[in-house]
Design an enzyme around this catalytic site. Structure first.
Site, PDB file in Angstrom:
ATOM      1  N   ILE A  15       0.759  -1.035   0.113  1.00  6.30           N
ATOM      2  CA  ILE A  15       0.127   0.030   0.017  1.00  6.30           C
ATOM      3  C   ILE A  15       0.990   1.426  -0.083  1.00  6.30           C
ATOM      4  O   ILE A  15       0.488   2.068  -0.208  1.00  6.30           O
ATOM      5  CB  ILE A  15      -1.019   0.196   1.194  1.00  6.30           C
ATOM      6  CG1 ILE A  15      -2.149   1.036   0.931  1.00  6.30           C
ATOM      7  CG2 ILE A  15      -0.265   0.212   2.473  1.00  6.30           C
ATOM      8  CD1 ILE A  15      -3.168   0.602  -0.105  1.00  6.30           C
ATOM      9  N   SER A  37      11.651   0.820   7.087  1.00  2.78           N
ATOM     10  CA  SER A  37      11.064  -0.684   7.024  1.00  2.78           C
ATOM     11  C   SER A  37      12.172  -1.638   7.711  1.00  2.78           C
ATOM     12  O   SER A  37      13.284  -1.594   7.611  1.00  2.78           O
ATOM     13  CB  SER A  37      10.713  -0.785   5.686  1.00  2.78           C
ATOM     14  OG  SER A  37      10.132  -2.100   5.674  1.00  2.78           O
ATOM     15  N   ARG A  38      11.612  -2.717   8.579  1.00  2.00           N
ATOM     16  CA  ARG A  38      12.464  -3.487   9.022  1.00  2.00           C
ATOM     17  C   ARG A  38      13.100  -4.341   8.017  1.00  2.00           C
ATOM     18  O   ARG A  38      14.050  -4.892   8.000  1.00  2.00           O
ATOM     19  CB  ARG A  38      11.462  -4.152  10.035  1.00  2.00           C
ATOM     20  CG  ARG A  38      11.219  -3.678  11.127  1.00  2.00           C
ATOM     21  CD  ARG A  38      10.332  -4.799  12.182  1.00  2.00           C
ATOM     22  NE  ARG A  38       9.181  -5.206  11.525  1.00  2.00           N
ATOM     23  CZ  ARG A  38       8.347  -6.058  12.032  1.00  2.00           C
ATOM     24  NH1 ARG A  38       8.898  -6.620  13.274  1.00  2.00           N
ATOM     25  NH2 ARG A  38       7.360  -6.333  11.453  1.00  2.00           N
ATOM     26  N   LYS A  92      -5.478   2.859   7.477  1.00  4.01           N
ATOM     27  CA  LYS A  92      -6.323   2.146   8.286  1.00  4.01           C
ATOM     28  C   LYS A  92      -5.947   0.742   8.456  1.00  4.01           C
ATOM     29  O   LYS A  92      -5.204   0.241   7.481  1.00  4.01           O
ATOM     30  CB  LYS A  92      -7.549   2.663   7.373  1.00  4.01           C
ATOM     31  CG  LYS A  92      -7.561   1.840   6.108  1.00  4.01           C
ATOM     32  CD  LYS A  92      -8.138   0.234   6.213  1.00  4.01           C
ATOM     33  CE  LYS A  92      -7.960  -0.587   4.712  1.00  4.01           C
ATOM     34  NZ  LYS A  92      -8.093  -1.790   5.164  1.00  4.01           N
ATOM     35  N   ASP A 170     -10.280  -6.399   7.625  1.00  3.41           N
ATOM     36  CA  ASP A 170      -9.322  -5.553   7.190  1.00  3.41           C
ATOM     37  C   ASP A 170     -10.076  -4.643   5.925  1.00  3.41           C
ATOM     38  O   ASP A 170      -9.990  -3.426   5.873  1.00  3.41           O
ATOM     39  CB  ASP A 170      -7.739  -6.156   6.874  1.00  3.41           C
ATOM     40  CG  ASP A 170      -6.934  -4.999   6.437  1.00  3.41           C
ATOM     41  OD1 ASP A 170      -6.495  -4.086   7.143  1.00  3.41           O
ATOM     42  OD2 ASP A 170      -6.766  -4.885   5.290  1.00  3.41           O
TER      43      ASP A 170
END
Length: 313
Positions: A15, A37-38, A92, A170
Site C-alpha cells: 500500500i 522498514s524492517r 487504516k 481489514d
C-alpha cells in the site's frame, strides 16, 4: 508551518508503494525525506532506515510520518513519533484496539501535534454525493457486500490472519468507513457470524446484522474467498428509490440516473487523504474518527464463531 512538510513513510509494503508514495510525489505540500522498514529496501536517492529510532538518531529533518505498518505494531511507533513532536498519519485501521487509538489521540493533543486516522474509502468519488443525497431520505434498508480475493489484495501478508490483524474486517472496515459517513443515523451491531479457518486466528468471512437508531436494518456480507469479479457494493433502499455505491464507493448510481464518475481501484482516494493531512497539519488540528473500528470491535464482541476449513495462502 511554511514550506513543504518533511515526511517519512514508515512501513514499505504494497500500500505504501502503490498509493502513498505516488500521492506524496504529486502533492507540493509534502517532501519525502526518508523511508523506514524492517525489511526490504527504500527509494532511490532517499535516506532509508530500519527503525524509527534509527531515523530519529540521524540528521534527517522530519515534520511528520505516515505509518503503513500492520496495525499490531503501530501504537509504539506512533507514540515514538508523537513524543518527538512529529505529526502522524495512520493508515487504516488506525490501530489494533480502540484503547490504543484513544491513548494516541490524547498523547497527540498533549504534545500539540496532528494525529490523522485516515479512511481512504471515504475519499472515493461517489461517497460525498451519496451522503448528501441520503441526508433527507426515508431509508428502508441497506445492504453491504464486500467480497474479494485475499490472495490478490494481501499476497503473503500473514499479519492479516494474526490476532489484531482483523482478517476479513481489514477490507470490511473500508465498507464501514463509508457506511458511517453516508448513513444519516448511527447504527449498532445486533448479531454477527464469523467464519474462522481452523489454522488461522482471524475470520475469513462474516455476516453482520446492524440496526440504526430508527430501527432500519443493515446487512453486511464479507468474504475473502471471492474469485473472479470482486464486489465492493453498498445498496440503500429509500422511499425515493435505490442508491447504489459500487467499486468501493467509486461509482454512484441514483434513482434519477445521476452518477458520480466511475473510478478504478483507489484512484483519487490517497491524494485526497494527503490533501486532508496537509490541511490538518497547517491548521494545527487532529481528525481521529474511530466509528468504523468500534463496529469491528462490536462484531467480535457479539459474534458467533464458526470454525471452517483451513486457509492455505
Amino acid at each position: 508551518m511554511s514550506g513543504p512538510i518533511r515526511l517519512a513513510v514508515i512501513g514499505m509494503g504494497k500500500i505504501a508503494r502503490d498509493q502513498h508514495l505516488p500521492s506524496i510525489a504529486g502533492n507540493p505540500d509534502f517532501e519525502l525525506v526518508a523511508t523506514v522498514s524492517r525489511h526490504g529496501e527504500g527509494e532511490p536517492d532517499t535516506p532509508f532506515f530500519h527503525s524509527i529510532e534509527e531515523l530519529a538518531a540521524s540528521d534527517v529533518k522530519v515534520d511528520a510520518v505516515a505509518l503503513c505498518t500492520p496495525p499490531q505494531v503501530r501504537r509504539a511507533i506512533a507514540l515514538a513519533a508523537i513524543e518527538r513532536g512529529w505529526h502522524v498519519f495512520l493508515e487504516k485501521p488506525p490501530g489494533a484496539t480502540l484503547a490504543e487509538v484513544e491513548a494516541l489521540n490524547e498523547a497527540a493533543a498533549a504534545k500539540g501535534v496532528t494525529l490523522f486516522a485516515s479512511w481512504h474509502s471515504r475519499f472515493a468519488a461517489g461517497v460525498e454525493p451519496a451522503r448528501a443525497w441520503l441526508a433527507d431520505k426515508a431509508i428502508a434498508r441497506a445492504t453491504i457486500t464486500w467480497r474479494e480475493d485475499v490472495r490478490v489484495w494481501h499476497p503473503g501478508q500473514d499479519w492479516i490472519w494474526q490476532p489484531g490483524g482483523f482478517g476479513v474486517f481489514d477490507p470490511g472496515i473500508n465498507a464501514l468507513s463509508i457506511a458511517t459517513c453516508i448513513l444519516p443515523r448511527p447504527f449498532f451491531v445486533e448479531e454477527a457470524e464469523l467464519d474462522v479457518p481452523e489454522n488461522r486466528a482471524a475470520p475469513i468471512a462474516a455476516r453482520v446484522s446492524f440496526r440504526d437508531a430508527a430501527g432500519v436494518p443493515i446487512a453486511m456480507d464479507l468474504d475473502l474467498r471471492q474469485e473472479g469479479p470482486q464486489s465492493w457494493d453498498i445498496v440503500v433502499e429509500t422511499a425515493a428509490g435505490t442508491l447504489t455505491l459500487a467499486k468501493g464507493g467509486g461509482e454512484l448510481t441514483l434513482p434519477q440516473g445521476a452518477a458520480a464518475p466511475p473510478a478504478s481501484d483507489l484512484e483519487g482516494e490517497y491524494p485526497g487523504l494527503y490533501a486532508r493531512f496537509a490541511a490538518l497539519v497547517r491548521e494545527g488540528r487532529s481528525d481521529v474518527d474511530v466509528a468504523p473500528l468500534r463496529h469491528v470491535a462490536d462484531a467480535f464482541l457479539r459474534g458467533r464463531i464458526t470454525q471452517v476449513e483451513p486457509f492455505i495462502d
